[in-house]
Design a protein around this motif. Structure first.
Motif, PDB file in Angstrom:
ATOM      1  N   LYS A 217      -5.495  19.438  12.488  1.00 43.91           N
ATOM      2  CA  LYS A 217      -4.299  19.078  13.265  1.00 43.91           C
ATOM      3  C   LYS A 217      -4.623  17.909  14.199  1.00 43.91           C
ATOM      4  CE  LYS A 217      -2.258  23.739  13.360  1.00 43.91           C
ATOM      5  NZ  LYS A 217      -3.266  24.424  12.547  1.00 43.91           N
ATOM      6  N   GLY A 218      -3.860  16.851  14.088  1.00 45.37           N
ATOM      7  CA  GLY A 218      -4.060  15.704  14.967  1.00 45.37           C
ATOM      8  C   GLY A 218      -5.167  14.762  14.550  1.00 45.37           C
ATOM      9  N   ALA A 219      -5.832  15.026  13.422  1.00 45.25           N
ATOM     10  CA  ALA A 219      -6.907  14.145  12.970  1.00 45.25           C
ATOM     11  C   ALA A 219      -6.326  12.890  12.319  1.00 45.25           C
ATOM     12  CB  ALA A 219      -7.806  14.882  11.979  1.00 45.25           C
ATOM     13  N   ASP A 220      -6.932  11.754  12.626  1.00 39.75           N
ATOM     14  CA  ASP A 220      -6.533  10.510  11.962  1.00 39.75           C
ATOM     15  C   ASP A 220      -7.060  10.474  10.533  1.00 39.75           C
ATOM     16  OD1 ASP A 220      -5.323   9.369  14.325  1.00 39.75           O
ATOM     17  OD2 ASP A 220      -7.361   9.068  15.076  1.00 39.75           O
ATOM     18  N   LEU A 221      -8.211  11.112  10.327  1.00 40.48           N
ATOM     19  CA  LEU A 221      -8.835  11.158   9.007  1.00 40.48           C
ATOM     20  C   LEU A 221      -9.663  12.429   8.928  1.00 40.48           C
ATOM     21  CD1 LEU A 221      -9.786   9.856   6.267  1.00 40.48           C
ATOM     22  CD2 LEU A 221     -11.605   8.737   7.592  1.00 40.48           C
ATOM     23  N   THR A 222      -9.626  13.076   7.777  1.00 38.80           N
ATOM     24  CA  THR A 222     -10.483  14.235   7.509  1.00 38.80           C
ATOM     25  C   THR A 222     -11.373  13.922   6.318  1.00 38.80           C
ATOM     26  OG1 THR A 222      -8.873  15.829   8.354  1.00 38.80           O
ATOM     27  CG2 THR A 222     -10.559  16.674   6.860  1.00 38.80           C
ATOM     28  N   LEU A 223     -12.659  14.163   6.472  1.00 39.52           N
ATOM     29  CA  LEU A 223     -13.615  14.009   5.386  1.00 39.52           C
ATOM     30  C   LEU A 223     -14.209  15.368   5.054  1.00 39.52           C
ATOM     31  CD1 LEU A 223     -15.554  10.768   6.447  1.00 39.52           C
ATOM     32  CD2 LEU A 223     -13.661  10.968   4.810  1.00 39.52           C
ATOM     33  N   VAL A 224     -14.234  15.684   3.768  1.00 45.75           N
ATOM     34  CA  VAL A 224     -14.861  16.910   3.278  1.00 45.75           C
ATOM     35  C   VAL A 224     -16.029  16.501   2.396  1.00 45.75           C
ATOM     36  CG1 VAL A 224     -14.594  18.997   1.897  1.00 45.75           C
ATOM     37  CG2 VAL A 224     -12.704  18.207   3.344  1.00 45.75           C
ATOM     38  N   ASN A 232     -13.866  25.072  -4.049  1.00 47.74           N
ATOM     39  CA  ASN A 232     -13.678  25.352  -2.625  1.00 47.74           C
ATOM     40  C   ASN A 232     -13.620  24.064  -1.803  1.00 47.74           C
ATOM     41  OD1 ASN A 232     -16.391  25.073  -0.886  1.00 47.74           O
ATOM     42  ND2 ASN A 232     -16.948  25.738  -2.939  1.00 47.74           N
ATOM     43  N   SER A 233     -14.329  23.017  -2.232  1.00 44.08           N
ATOM     44  CA  SER A 233     -14.286  21.734  -1.520  1.00 44.08           C
ATOM     45  C   SER A 233     -12.917  21.069  -1.665  1.00 44.08           C
ATOM     46  CB  SER A 233     -15.374  20.794  -2.046  1.00 44.08           C
ATOM     47  OG  SER A 233     -16.663  21.328  -1.830  1.00 44.08           O
ATOM     48  N   MET A 234     -12.384  21.094  -2.872  1.00 42.19           N
ATOM     49  CA  MET A 234     -11.066  20.493  -3.097  1.00 42.19           C
ATOM     50  C   MET A 234      -9.984  21.238  -2.322  1.00 42.19           C
ATOM     51  SD  MET A 234     -11.676  17.882  -4.894  1.00 42.19           S
ATOM     52  CE  MET A 234      -9.992  17.398  -5.258  1.00 42.19           C
ATOM     53  N   ARG A 235     -10.153  22.554  -2.180  1.00 46.86           N
ATOM     54  CA  ARG A 235      -9.169  23.322  -1.412  1.00 46.86           C
ATOM     55  C   ARG A 235      -9.191  22.924   0.064  1.00 46.86           C
ATOM     56  NH1 ARG A 235      -9.318  24.134  -5.997  1.00 46.86           N
ATOM     57  NH2 ARG A 235      -7.933  22.337  -5.802  1.00 46.86           N
ATOM     58  N   LEU A 236     -10.354  22.550   0.578  1.00 45.80           N
ATOM     59  CA  LEU A 236     -10.445  22.116   1.981  1.00 45.80           C
ATOM     60  C   LEU A 236      -9.655  20.827   2.212  1.00 45.80           C
ATOM     61  CD1 LEU A 236     -14.186  22.850   2.865  1.00 45.80           C
ATOM     62  CD2 LEU A 236     -12.166  24.163   3.508  1.00 45.80           C
ATOM     63  N   VAL A 237      -9.700  19.916   1.239  1.00 45.12           N
ATOM     64  CA  VAL A 237      -8.908  18.687   1.345  1.00 45.12           C
ATOM     65  C   VAL A 237      -7.425  19.031   1.382  1.00 45.12           C
ATOM     66  CG1 VAL A 237      -8.327  16.497   0.235  1.00 45.12           C
ATOM     67  CG2 VAL A 237     -10.693  17.317   0.195  1.00 45.12           C
ATOM     68  N   GLU A 238      -7.015  19.954   0.531  1.00 46.46           N
ATOM     69  CA  GLU A 238      -5.604  20.369   0.501  1.00 46.46           C
ATOM     70  C   GLU A 238      -5.174  20.989   1.832  1.00 46.46           C
ATOM     71  OE1 GLU A 238      -5.652  21.422  -4.306  1.00 46.46           O
ATOM     72  OE2 GLU A 238      -5.407  23.016  -2.818  1.00 46.46           O
ATOM     73  N   VAL A 239      -6.041  21.825   2.405  1.00 42.95           N
ATOM     74  CA  VAL A 239      -5.720  22.453   3.686  1.00 42.95           C
ATOM     75  C   VAL A 239      -5.555  21.391   4.767  1.00 42.95           C
ATOM     76  CG1 VAL A 239      -6.604  23.941   5.534  1.00 42.95           C
ATOM     77  CG2 VAL A 239      -6.818  24.659   3.147  1.00 42.95           C
ATOM     78  N   ARG A 247      -4.811  11.434   7.026  1.00 44.46           N
ATOM     79  CA  ARG A 247      -5.462  11.178   5.738  1.00 44.46           C
ATOM     80  C   ARG A 247      -6.545  12.222   5.541  1.00 44.46           C
ATOM     81  NH1 ARG A 247      -8.254   5.831   5.579  1.00 44.46           N
ATOM     82  NH2 ARG A 247      -8.136   5.763   7.854  1.00 44.46           N
ATOM     83  N   ALA A 248      -6.822  12.543   4.293  1.00 44.06           N
ATOM     84  CA  ALA A 248      -7.891  13.495   3.984  1.00 44.06           C
ATOM     85  C   ALA A 248      -8.476  13.140   2.635  1.00 44.06           C
ATOM     86  CB  ALA A 248      -7.360  14.926   3.979  1.00 44.06           C
ATOM     87  N   GLN A 249      -9.805  13.171   2.559  1.00 46.92           N
ATOM     88  CA  GLN A 249     -10.427  12.836   1.283  1.00 46.92           C
ATOM     89  C   GLN A 249     -11.759  13.542   1.125  1.00 46.92           C
ATOM     90  OE1 GLN A 249     -10.903   8.486   2.608  1.00 46.92           O
ATOM     91  NE2 GLN A 249     -12.645   8.726   1.217  1.00 46.92           N
ATOM     92  N   LEU A 250     -12.162  13.666  -0.130  1.00 43.91           N
ATOM     93  CA  LEU A 250     -13.446  14.255  -0.493  1.00 43.91           C
ATOM     94  C   LEU A 250     -14.471  13.149  -0.649  1.00 43.91           C
ATOM     95  CD1 LEU A 250     -14.649  17.123  -1.538  1.00 43.91           C
ATOM     96  CD2 LEU A 250     -14.468  16.040  -3.783  1.00 43.91           C
ATOM     97  N   ILE A 251     -15.677  13.369  -0.129  1.00 42.81           N
ATOM     98  CA  ILE A 251     -16.780  12.430  -0.342  1.00 42.81           C
ATOM     99  C   ILE A 251     -18.002  13.211  -0.808  1.00 42.81           C
ATOM    100  CG2 ILE A 251     -15.983  10.706   1.335  1.00 42.81           C
ATOM    101  CD1 ILE A 251     -18.090  11.890   3.296  1.00 42.81           C
ATOM    102  N   ARG A 252     -18.782  12.602  -1.676  1.00 44.61           N
ATOM    103  CA  ARG A 252     -20.026  13.242  -2.097  1.00 44.61           C
ATOM    104  C   ARG A 252     -21.090  13.106  -1.011  1.00 44.61           C
ATOM    105  NH1 ARG A 252     -18.219  11.072  -7.080  1.00 44.61           N
ATOM    106  NH2 ARG A 252     -18.244  12.568  -8.802  1.00 44.61           N
ATOM    107  N   SER A 253     -21.085  11.936  -0.333  1.00 47.29           N
ATOM    108  CA  SER A 253     -22.075  11.662   0.706  1.00 47.29           C
ATOM    109  C   SER A 253     -21.564  10.515   1.569  1.00 47.29           C
ATOM    110  CB  SER A 253     -23.420  11.266   0.074  1.00 47.29           C
ATOM    111  OG  SER A 253     -23.304  10.006  -0.577  1.00 47.29           O
ATOM    112  N   ALA A 254     -22.343  10.137   2.572  1.00 45.88           N
ATOM    113  CA  ALA A 254     -21.956   9.032   3.456  1.00 45.88           C
ATOM    114  C   ALA A 254     -21.771   7.733   2.688  1.00 45.88           C
ATOM    115  CB  ALA A 254     -23.008   8.861   4.554  1.00 45.88           C
TER     116      ALA A 254
END
Length: 322
Positions: A217-224, A232-239, A247-254
């Motif tokens: 809530k209130g995040a400009d960007l979410t990284l999972v 379970n990782s993809m579900r976190l992006v959906e949440v 914005r929200a996205q999945l990343i493997r690493s930095a």
């Protein structure tokens, strides 16, 4: 003169990362290697994370898709997602030594499906088609005995032989909210349907989704931090998206982060799927510190103290020792 760094607040979800089932599976492979020496064969990715797989490969683990790639004298470990019964049966037929790293919470679902099947019930499994856990769960009983649904729409289209003789189970890594909707649809259409004695979605999946809901809530960007094939990782992006992260996205690493897109980001929500090691989260924070004036806020919802014992592991036969 170096310009001042732009401020960035990283809101860190807790709990995040490894769950007890993932930790146990990795320890099984490492202990098998320590006790027997390499190679130890692993059928499929032990967990859905390339960093973990590559670390184990460096220690002498050899990842294979099927048992026919394992030599007659090999020791093989089955992944944390679980396998159909045909896999250990084939291993026994070939006299392979094997260890089963199936998460105990997945094994619980397997026994549940078997129990319903023996009672003469048709089992409806809520899960994602093609996911290794779903393949393993459906493979515990005769083909055609389990019907798979993913959505409420699937429930509406479902055709069953006897609506009075039904039970349902779920994949352990699903969206808690979405699954509740499918369960409700099943109960409305089939009032006599039996459910699990205890919740099938595992504690770690539930905890990580609740923690994500709290920080998104209130995040400009979410990284999972996680893998595209990690449910379970993809579900976190959906949440994160559902809870209002811009914005929200999945990343493997930095290395996957597009820092040029951070122009308007002041609040970054950060979590990791249950198969992602903490070192990958630490690397994201370190990379952010190189570029921003970082403040880290950790939001802890619950302390996890669940552990699963590593079972006795097979020992290489003396005649096969190096």
């Amino acid at each position: 003169m170096t310009p001042p760094k732009q401020p960035l607040t990283i809101v860190l979800a807790s709990p995040r990362g490894f769950c007890a089932g993932v930790d146990r599976a990795i320890q099984i492979v490492k202990q098998a290697l320590a006790e027997n020496g390499p190679p130890i064969y692993v059928r499929h990715e032990i967990v859905h994370n390339r960093h973990v797989v590559e670390e184990l490969e460096s220690l002498g683990a050899v990842f294979v898709e099927e048992l026919d790639q394992v030599p007659e004298d090999g020791i093989v470990v089955f992944s944390a997602h679980g396998v159909p019964k045909s896999v250990p049966e084939e291993a026994k037929r070939r006299r392979l030594l094997f260890a089963d790293a199936t998460c105990p919470l997945v094994s619980k679902v397997h026994r549940e499906v078997e129990r319903h099947h023996k009672a003469g019930l048709t089992v409806i499994l809520i899960g994602h088609a093609g996911h290794p856990e779903v393949i393993g769960t459906m493979g515990q009983v005769a083909e055609g005995s389990v019907l798979l649904v993913e959505t409420v729409e699937d429930v509406a289209r479902l055709e069953v032989v006897d609506p009075e003789r039904l039970a349902f189970s779920t994949q352990t890594t699903l969206s808690v909210l979405d699954t509740a909707g499918v369960v409700q649809a099943l109960k409305e259409r089939f009032p006599a349907i039996e459910g699990p004695r205890n919740e099938d979605i595992c504690y770690a999946t539930t905890n990580r989704q609740q923690a994500m809901a709290a920080i998104a809530k209130g995040a400009d960007l979410t990284l999972v931090v996680g893998a595209p094939n990690s449910s379970n990782s993809m579900r976190l992006v959906e949440v994160a998206k559902r809870e209002g992260s811009r914005r929200a996205q999945l990343i493997r690493s930095a290395a996957d982060i597009d820092w040029n897109s951070f122009g308007d980001v002041r609040r970054l929500a950060l979590s990791a799927g249950a198969s992602a090691p903490e070192v990958l989260v630490e690397q994201v924070i370190a990379a952010a510190r190189d570029r921003f004036d970082v403040t880290v806020e950790e939001v802890k919802l619950v302390d996890e103290n669940v552990t699963f014992r590593v079972p006795p592991l097979p020992k290489r036969r003396p005649a096969q020792a190096a």
